[in-house]
Motif scaffolding. Structure first.
Motif, mmCIF file in Angstrom:
data_model
loop_
_atom_site.group_PDB
_atom_site.id
_atom_site.type_symbol
_atom_site.label_atom_id
_atom_site.label_comp_id
_atom_site.label_asym_id
_atom_site.label_seq_id
_atom_site.Cartn_x
_atom_site.Cartn_y
_atom_site.Cartn_z
ATOM 1 N N THR A 67 1.354 1.755 -8.096
ATOM 2 C CA THR A 67 0.494 2.033 -6.944
ATOM 3 C C THR A 67 -0.796 2.709 -7.371
ATOM 4 O O THR A 67 -1.886 2.328 -6.936
ATOM 5 C CB THR A 67 1.237 2.923 -5.927
ATOM 6 O OG1 THR A 67 2.434 2.258 -5.536
ATOM 7 C CG2 THR A 67 0.393 3.199 -4.705
ATOM 8 N N MET A 68 -0.705 3.696 -8.247
ATOM 9 C CA MET A 68 -1.909 4.392 -8.720
ATOM 10 C C MET A 68 -2.778 3.477 -9.577
ATOM 11 O O MET A 68 -4.008 3.572 -9.544
ATOM 12 C CB MET A 68 -1.534 5.650 -9.507
ATOM 13 C CG MET A 68 -0.962 6.751 -8.651
ATOM 14 S SD MET A 68 -2.152 7.299 -7.411
ATOM 15 C CE MET A 68 -1.208 7.089 -5.922
ATOM 16 N N SER A 80 -0.084 10.064 -1.963
ATOM 17 C CA SER A 80 0.981 10.102 -2.969
ATOM 18 C C SER A 80 1.633 11.480 -3.048
ATOM 19 O O SER A 80 2.725 11.627 -3.595
ATOM 20 C CB SER A 80 0.434 9.703 -4.334
ATOM 21 O OG SER A 80 -0.499 10.668 -4.783
ATOM 22 N N ASN A 105 7.995 13.081 -2.782
ATOM 23 C CA ASN A 105 6.751 12.318 -2.737
ATOM 24 C C ASN A 105 6.979 10.984 -3.446
ATOM 25 O O ASN A 105 8.087 10.672 -3.867
ATOM 26 C CB ASN A 105 5.597 13.119 -3.337
ATOM 27 C CG ASN A 105 5.820 13.480 -4.783
ATOM 28 O OD1 ASN A 105 6.685 12.935 -5.444
ATOM 29 N ND2 ASN A 105 5.043 14.416 -5.272
ATOM 30 N N LEU A 106 5.942 10.210 -3.593
ATOM 31 C CA LEU A 106 6.083 8.856 -4.141
ATOM 32 C C LEU A 106 6.575 8.877 -5.581
ATOM 33 O O LEU A 106 7.371 8.032 -5.981
ATOM 34 C CB LEU A 106 4.752 8.111 -4.035
ATOM 35 C CG LEU A 106 4.773 6.617 -4.338
ATOM 36 C CD1 LEU A 106 5.729 5.896 -3.407
ATOM 37 C CD2 LEU A 106 3.387 6.030 -4.213
ATOM 38 N N TYR A 107 6.148 9.848 -6.377
ATOM 39 C CA TYR A 107 6.588 9.921 -7.765
ATOM 40 C C TYR A 107 8.078 10.221 -7.863
ATOM 41 O O TYR A 107 8.775 9.693 -8.713
ATOM 42 C CB TYR A 107 5.798 10.993 -8.520
ATOM 43 C CG TYR A 107 6.215 11.133 -9.965
ATOM 44 C CD1 TYR A 107 5.844 10.170 -10.885
ATOM 45 C CD2 TYR A 107 6.994 12.197 -10.388
ATOM 46 C CE1 TYR A 107 6.229 10.268 -12.201
ATOM 47 C CE2 TYR A 107 7.391 12.311 -11.703
ATOM 48 C CZ TYR A 107 7.004 11.342 -12.609
ATOM 49 O OH TYR A 107 7.390 11.437 -13.915
ATOM 50 N N CYS A 147 -5.463 7.172 0.389
ATOM 51 C CA CYS A 147 -4.416 6.557 -0.423
ATOM 52 C C CYS A 147 -4.025 7.442 -1.600
ATOM 53 O O CYS A 147 -2.838 7.605 -1.897
ATOM 54 C CB CYS A 147 -4.862 5.188 -0.923
ATOM 55 S SG CYS A 147 -4.824 3.921 0.332
ATOM 56 N N TYR A 197 -0.123 6.485 4.014
ATOM 57 C CA TYR A 197 -0.467 5.475 3.016
ATOM 58 C C TYR A 197 -0.908 4.175 3.685
ATOM 59 O O TYR A 197 -1.872 3.535 3.258
ATOM 60 C CB TYR A 197 0.733 5.260 2.100
ATOM 61 C CG TYR A 197 0.532 4.289 0.971
ATOM 62 C CD1 TYR A 197 -0.641 4.262 0.227
ATOM 63 C CD2 TYR A 197 1.526 3.387 0.624
ATOM 64 C CE1 TYR A 197 -0.808 3.363 -0.810
ATOM 65 C CE2 TYR A 197 1.373 2.490 -0.409
ATOM 66 C CZ TYR A 197 0.198 2.491 -1.121
ATOM 67 O OH TYR A 197 0.039 1.595 -2.135
ATOM 68 N N PHE A 240 5.257 4.599 -8.255
ATOM 69 C CA PHE A 240 4.100 5.489 -8.243
ATOM 70 C C PHE A 240 3.021 5.014 -9.211
ATOM 71 O O PHE A 240 1.840 4.937 -8.846
ATOM 72 C CB PHE A 240 4.543 6.911 -8.605
ATOM 73 C CG PHE A 240 3.417 7.870 -8.796
ATOM 74 C CD1 PHE A 240 2.741 8.385 -7.701
ATOM 75 C CD2 PHE A 240 3.029 8.261 -10.060
ATOM 76 C CE1 PHE A 240 1.698 9.277 -7.868
ATOM 77 C CE2 PHE A 240 1.993 9.142 -10.239
ATOM 78 C CZ PHE A 240 1.324 9.660 -9.142
#
Length: 132
Positions: free
Chosen positions: A46-47, A20, A34-36, A16, A113, A43
């Protein structure tokens, strides 16, 4: 009684966190995002959820860990749905949205993910106590 399968949990957390950095969205001129780059709030939330799951794993709060893994599954579904709707209804105009939805594509990062989330979900197991 609920137990945690440690190997599933550790591998799920690692997958996971590493997911990211994988491509989540294909943007025509800029390349893979990417997710960011897709959404900063998405992001960070999620983090935060994954960080809480990791903390609960290391302090051995099994019930809370189990509930947070379930919350992470719900968050995955909300986030992938939100990104899909954002792609398909970005401007609110029919022509621009159709053009944008044909040019932006979901990438394989969502699958990585999902695998990590499923490992976290499968890491808890309910066993029957034989103490009488």
């Amino acid at each position: 009684m609920v137990i945690i399968r440690k190997y599933f949990a550790i591998v799920g957390l690692i997958i996971c966190f590493l997911s990211s950095m994988t491509p989540f969205l294909k943007v025509p001129i800029k390349g893979n995002w990417n997710l960011y780059q897709v959404d900063a709030y998405l992001f960070f939330i999620t983090m935060l959820i994954l960080g809480i799951i990791a903390l609960l794993f290391f302090v051995r709060a099994v019930r809370a860990y189990q509930w947070m893994t379930r919350l992470s599954v719900c968050w995955y579904l909300v986030s992938i749905t939100a990104v899909w709707f954002k792609i398909n209804n970005y401007f609110g105009w029919g022509f621009a949205d159709k053009l944008l939805s044909k040019s932006l594509h979901m990438r394989w990062g969502w699958i990585v993910y999902l695998i990590g989330i499923l490992l976290l979900l499968l890491s808890t197991k309910k066993i029957v106590s034989t103490n009488e």
